[in-house]
Design an enzyme around this catalytic site. Structure first.
Site, PDB file in Angstrom:
ATOM      1  N   LYS A  18       0.862  20.668   3.715  1.00 58.89           N
ATOM      2  CA  LYS A  18       0.078  20.056   4.783  1.00 58.89           C
ATOM      3  C   LYS A  18       0.477  20.754   6.081  1.00 58.89           C
ATOM      4  O   LYS A  18       1.659  21.032   6.298  1.00 58.89           O
ATOM      5  CB  LYS A  18       0.365  18.555   4.875  1.00 58.89           C
ATOM      6  CG  LYS A  18      -0.082  17.768   3.660  1.00 58.89           C
ATOM      7  CD  LYS A  18       0.301  16.298   3.787  1.00 58.89           C
ATOM      8  CE  LYS A  18      -0.070  15.534   2.530  1.00 58.89           C
ATOM      9  NZ  LYS A  18       0.408  14.124   2.582  1.00 58.89           N
ATOM     10  N   ASP A 143      13.927  14.356   6.913  1.00 59.85           N
ATOM     11  CA  ASP A 143      13.496  12.981   6.636  1.00 59.85           C
ATOM     12  C   ASP A 143      14.671  12.012   6.614  1.00 59.85           C
ATOM     13  O   ASP A 143      14.495  10.809   6.778  1.00 59.85           O
ATOM     14  CB  ASP A 143      12.785  12.944   5.277  1.00 59.85           C
ATOM     15  CG  ASP A 143      11.377  12.401   5.383  1.00 59.85           C
ATOM     16  OD1 ASP A 143      10.804  12.448   6.480  1.00 59.85           O
ATOM     17  OD2 ASP A 143      10.856  11.930   4.355  1.00 59.85           O
ATOM     18  N   HIS A 175      11.776   8.664   5.150  1.00 64.37           N
ATOM     19  CA  HIS A 175      10.785   8.280   6.180  1.00 64.37           C
ATOM     20  C   HIS A 175      11.409   8.240   7.575  1.00 64.37           C
ATOM     21  O   HIS A 175      10.884   7.580   8.473  1.00 64.37           O
ATOM     22  CB  HIS A 175      10.161   6.904   5.872  1.00 64.37           C
ATOM     23  CG  HIS A 175       9.290   6.877   4.670  1.00 64.37           C
ATOM     24  ND1 HIS A 175       9.284   5.809   3.785  1.00 64.37           N
ATOM     25  CD2 HIS A 175       8.385   7.772   4.191  1.00 64.37           C
ATOM     26  CE1 HIS A 175       8.422   6.054   2.805  1.00 64.37           C
ATOM     27  NE2 HIS A 175       7.860   7.238   3.033  1.00 64.37           N
ATOM     28  N   LEU A 279      -3.932   0.803  -3.131  1.00 67.33           N
ATOM     29  CA  LEU A 279      -4.063  -0.573  -2.660  1.00 67.33           C
ATOM     30  C   LEU A 279      -5.506  -0.937  -2.340  1.00 67.33           C
ATOM     31  O   LEU A 279      -5.909  -2.090  -2.505  1.00 67.33           O
ATOM     32  CB  LEU A 279      -3.183  -0.814  -1.434  1.00 67.33           C
ATOM     33  CG  LEU A 279      -3.130  -2.289  -1.024  1.00 67.33           C
ATOM     34  CD1 LEU A 279      -2.224  -3.084  -1.942  1.00 67.33           C
ATOM     35  CD2 LEU A 279      -2.721  -2.458   0.415  1.00 67.33           C
ATOM     36  N   ARG A 280      -6.316   0.029  -1.925  1.00 64.58           N
ATOM     37  CA  ARG A 280      -7.719  -0.268  -1.622  1.00 64.58           C
ATOM     38  C   ARG A 280      -8.455  -0.745  -2.867  1.00 64.58           C
ATOM     39  O   ARG A 280      -9.268  -1.678  -2.801  1.00 64.58           O
ATOM     40  CB  ARG A 280      -8.394   0.970  -1.021  1.00 64.58           C
ATOM     41  CG  ARG A 280      -7.859   1.349   0.358  1.00 64.58           C
ATOM     42  CD  ARG A 280      -8.299   2.734   0.768  1.00 64.58           C
ATOM     43  NE  ARG A 280      -7.721   3.755  -0.109  1.00 64.58           N
ATOM     44  CZ  ARG A 280      -7.815   5.063   0.090  1.00 64.58           C
ATOM     45  NH1 ARG A 280      -8.454   5.513   1.158  1.00 64.58           N
ATOM     46  NH2 ARG A 280      -7.266   5.928  -0.740  1.00 64.58           N
ATOM     47  N   ILE A 327      -0.835   1.814   4.576  1.00 66.62           N
ATOM     48  CA  ILE A 327      -1.088   0.404   4.261  1.00 66.62           C
ATOM     49  C   ILE A 327      -0.749  -0.474   5.451  1.00 66.62           C
ATOM     50  O   ILE A 327      -1.513  -1.377   5.816  1.00 66.62           O
ATOM     51  CB  ILE A 327      -0.281  -0.017   3.016  1.00 66.62           C
ATOM     52  CG1 ILE A 327      -0.781   0.724   1.772  1.00 66.62           C
ATOM     53  CG2 ILE A 327      -0.351  -1.529   2.810  1.00 66.62           C
ATOM     54  CD1 ILE A 327       0.090   0.537   0.547  1.00 66.62           C
ATOM     55  N   GLU A 329      -0.835   0.126   8.547  1.00 68.62           N
ATOM     56  CA  GLU A 329      -1.790   0.271   9.648  1.00 68.62           C
ATOM     57  C   GLU A 329      -3.169  -0.262   9.298  1.00 68.62           C
ATOM     58  O   GLU A 329      -3.884  -0.759  10.175  1.00 68.62           O
ATOM     59  CB  GLU A 329      -1.913   1.752  10.031  1.00 68.62           C
ATOM     60  CG  GLU A 329      -0.640   2.354  10.604  1.00 68.62           C
ATOM     61  CD  GLU A 329      -0.694   3.871  10.660  1.00 68.62           C
ATOM     62  OE1 GLU A 329      -1.823   4.417  10.750  1.00 68.62           O
ATOM     63  OE2 GLU A 329       0.373   4.511  10.605  1.00 68.62           O
ATOM     64  N   ASN A 330      -3.564  -0.154   8.028  1.00 69.16           N
ATOM     65  CA  ASN A 330      -4.963  -0.403   7.661  1.00 69.16           C
ATOM     66  C   ASN A 330      -5.227  -1.675   6.874  1.00 69.16           C
ATOM     67  O   ASN A 330      -6.376  -2.121   6.816  1.00 69.16           O
ATOM     68  CB  ASN A 330      -5.497   0.794   6.855  1.00 69.16           C
ATOM     69  CG  ASN A 330      -5.592   2.049   7.698  1.00 69.16           C
ATOM     70  OD1 ASN A 330      -6.411   2.125   8.603  1.00 69.16           O
ATOM     71  ND2 ASN A 330      -4.737   3.027   7.415  1.00 69.16           N
TER      72      ASN A 330
END
EC number: 2.7.2.15
Length: 402
Positions: A18, A143, A175, A279-280, A327, A329-330
């Site tokens: 990325k 990290d 994290h 999760l969605r 997750i 945040e949304n």
């Protein structure tokens, strides 16, 4: 220094890279993308969310060459003044980010057995970037480094001392870049003094962890020597009784490698629901009455709430609970369920604010009557990595993090 300096941020995973390019003056993202399927015939590159283009060369070096070509097409190649690399594991050697030198590379290699899938990929990224961008200052951002302020009682396991002394078996946490960025933003949002504050940050994504931040420093976190410890996650079991796995091994004749695959790849939300690690998908099934999807979510929430409350014990005072990650945040559902579990701490939800979409940005989601503030702060690990590179590379940093 270039007239229009940019920072290239690189995150080499086990099969992907990325990347993002940020303006060094304000950390605005100018372009981003992903090269995926590295070392396979299906390797591709996607830039700015565009159509995937097959990569002619499937190695990390080949992928980074393709990324450099995309920068060149946008007249950005010569403007790369700094490169920031996300490094998965710094062991106990790296307590902060570092300018990459031969000695730093050697030390990253020394600790790489602690995270073989990721660290060796990180090293490939560094070596390729050095060839493609000779003379450009490169910075390693670990990290694990934010958590190196934990006291021994927080990072030691109750195992024979020789395993710690001889093998480095201890809790390192992960994290860290996200927890550091979010806790810094929380001080501003909640109007807290960094040297007198107590926060619990919940980074909730496919990988998930909790961090207790006292006076700006990590004092406890839920992940351990590996990212497997702590919360239940998308496909990871999180905390599990070793005796239970030993019993499973005796009953099924599975090897240690088999069980490691089970707890890392086949457990968590996927394992309990039997449906998905996403999760969605599970939230949709929740509303449709799918019992095991509901049970998976309830278990996920229970573990999060229990760890948040437990991590609060490492603070002198609990000023705020911060939700972040994909997750955190949304998902208004997960936040609501977690906050309901934490009523014992004086948490009260502001339903209207909690239900707002993540496009609203940083926001307080607890009621005015709550004893503990709960907030949502979108994480930005790329920006944190860029800021570290800017700081170490002696470029003027944006005022908010100067």
């Amino acid at each position: 220094m270039n007239e229009f300096p940019v920072v290239l941020v690189i995150n080499c995973g086990s099969s992907s890279i990325k990347f993002s390019v940020l303006n060094a003056s304000d950390c605005e993202v100018l372009m981003s993308g992903i090269a995926d399927g590295i070392n396979s015939e299906n390797a591709f590159l996607s830039v700015n969310g565009g159509e995937p283009a097959p990569l002619a060369h499937h190695s990390y070096e080949g992928a980074l060459k393709a990324i450099a070509f995309e920068l060149e097409k946008r007249n950005l190649n010569d403007n790369v003044a700094l490169i920031g690399h996300r490094i998965a594991h710094g062991g106990s050697i790296f307590t902060e980010s570092a300018i990459i030198t031969d000695e730093v590379i050697d030390n990253i290699r020394r600790v790489s057995p602690l995270a073989p899938l990721h660290n060796y990929a990180n090293l490939s990224g560094i070596e390729s970037a050095q060839q493609l961008f000779p003379g450009v200052t490169q910075v390693a951002v670990f990290d694990t480094s934010f958590h190196q302020t934990m006291a021994p009682e927080a990072y030691l396991y109750g195992l024979p001392w020789k395993y710690y002394e001889e093998l480095g078996v201890r809790r390192y946490g992960f994290h860290g870049t996200s927890h550091r960025y979010v806790s810094q933003r929380a001080h501003s949002l909640l109007n807290l003094a960094e040297d007198d504050s107590g926060l619990v940050v919940a980074h909730l994504g496919n990988g998930a962890s909790i961090c207790a931040v006292r006076n700006g420093q990590s004092v406890d976190t839920s992940m351990g020597m590996t990212p497997l410890e702590g919360l239940m996650m998308g496909t990871r079991s999180g905390d599990v009784d070793f005796g239970a796995m030993s019993w499973v091994a005796s009953q099924t004749n599975q090897s240690l490698g088999d069980l490691e695959r089970v707890v890392n790849k086949e457990s968590g939300l996927l394992g309990i629901s039997g449906l998905s690690s996403d999760l969605r998908v599970l939230e949709k099934a929740w509303h449709e009455g799918h019992e095991r999807a509901q049970l998976a979510i309830k278990t996920f929430v229970h573990r999060i709430a229990r760890h948040i409350a437990g991590h609060a014990a490492s603070l002198h005072r609990l000023d705020g609970i911060i939700f972040t990650g994909g997750i955190g945040e949304n998902s208004s559902l997960i936040r609501r369920l977690v906050m309901e579990h934490l009523a014992v701490l004086g948490v009260e939800i502001d339903t209207e604010m909690n239900n707002r979409s993540n496009s609203f940005g940083e926001r307080i989601v607890s009621s005015e009557n709550a004893r503990v503030i709960c907030a949502v702060i979108p994480t930005n690990e790329e920006k944190m990595i860029a800021l570290d590179a800017i700081h170490l590379g002696k470029v003027n940093a944006p005022a908010e993090f100067a």
